[in-house]
Design an enzyme around this catalytic site. Sequence first.
Site, PDB file in Angstrom:
ATOM      1  N   GLN A 106      50.715  64.174 -26.708  1.00 15.68           N
ATOM      2  CA  GLN A 106      51.717  64.137 -25.467  1.00 15.68           C
ATOM      3  C   GLN A 106      53.409  64.633 -25.897  1.00 15.68           C
ATOM      4  OE1 GLN A 106      53.656  61.117 -22.910  1.00 15.68           O
ATOM      5  NE2 GLN A 106      51.843  61.702 -21.505  1.00 15.68           N
ATOM      6  N   TYR A 162      61.729  62.341 -15.748  1.00 18.80           N
ATOM      7  CA  TYR A 162      61.958  62.780 -16.998  1.00 18.80           C
ATOM      8  C   TYR A 162      62.356  64.164 -16.929  1.00 18.80           C
ATOM      9  CZ  TYR A 162      60.500  58.773 -19.887  1.00 18.80           C
ATOM     10  OH  TYR A 162      60.288  57.551 -20.577  1.00 18.80           O
ATOM     11  N   ARG A 201      50.827  65.980 -17.164  1.00 25.17           N
ATOM     12  CA  ARG A 201      51.141  64.593 -16.760  1.00 25.17           C
ATOM     13  C   ARG A 201      52.473  64.610 -15.556  1.00 25.17           C
ATOM     14  NH1 ARG A 201      49.647  59.265 -16.835  1.00 25.17           N
ATOM     15  NH2 ARG A 201      51.480  57.560 -16.767  1.00 25.17           N
TER      16      ARG A 201
END
Length: 317
Positions: A102, A174, A222
């Site tokens: 990731q 984020y 994600r």
Amino acid sequence: MSYEKLFTPFKIGKMEVKNRLVMSPMGTNSALANGRKTDNEIDYFIERAKGGVGMIIMGCQPLNEKIAQGSMEGYMDSFTVLPSLTSVCDGVHKYGAKIVCQLTPGTGRNAFPDTLGNPPMSASEIPSAFDPNLMCHALTKEEISKMMDDFKFAAGVAMDAGYDAIEIHAHAGYLIDQFLSPVWNKRTDEYGGSPENNTRFAKDIYHAIREVVGKDVPILFRISLDHRFNGGRDLEYSMKILKELEKEGIDAFDIDAGCYETLDYILLTLVVIGAVNWGLIGFLRFDLVRVLFGDMTILSRIIYAAVGIGGLYAISY
């Protein structure tokens, strides 16, 4: 009720996973200051593979030390991290599990000023999360272009290490999430103003990675489907985002809920992988999941039914 379906193989693109149980990405804060993984962290992931999980998604690894801001998750800007990452991948593969790298370009507005006092970066000049009086630096197109080069390098390191797939971390408010969300994205150029433009940063990242890994390596994404606060991105808008990214070529979605404004949803949610039946996402709204979380019998029946009819690839815990 039997649960045999959860222990059958499934595919993301051409990658076959031995069962439908996936270890969710989570930070361990256990890497070394030079970005390399410690022996303890390597052993931690190998033990999970030994336990029988089909796929492991490692916690987000920042593109470089500057973006990491002291986070001990490792970073992907040097070939020196290869030996430890190779040890993780080889150890997990020994037990038949797949492992996913990731990648993240950072926390954006959720970060603190750097050691020189420079403000956090974001999609737009908006207040930082921890000090509303501090305005973020809006990324320029030149900085975005440089970041794509960093993604290419990181993806190359991941492939050299032996990862089976790449996941783009666009969760929890984020930086990527800030581009995706009108509440934070106030840009008037091609990177803001509509679902198509708001996804352009994420699409650029996807294509940067795809250029390096080739057509056969799965790229996952994600994302929080519902920020769960007034003004945040909701399910309806998130569906537009997912459809834009699906058209671009994303192989699977790793979906969750919440952001820094609603941390309780980040810390206590079930994750589902690869929602390909769009109507089913409405059925699996995450407020429902939270209500039922205490009753694992009811919840397991819902999730198993979703997997059984082909709406979901797998469940992640």
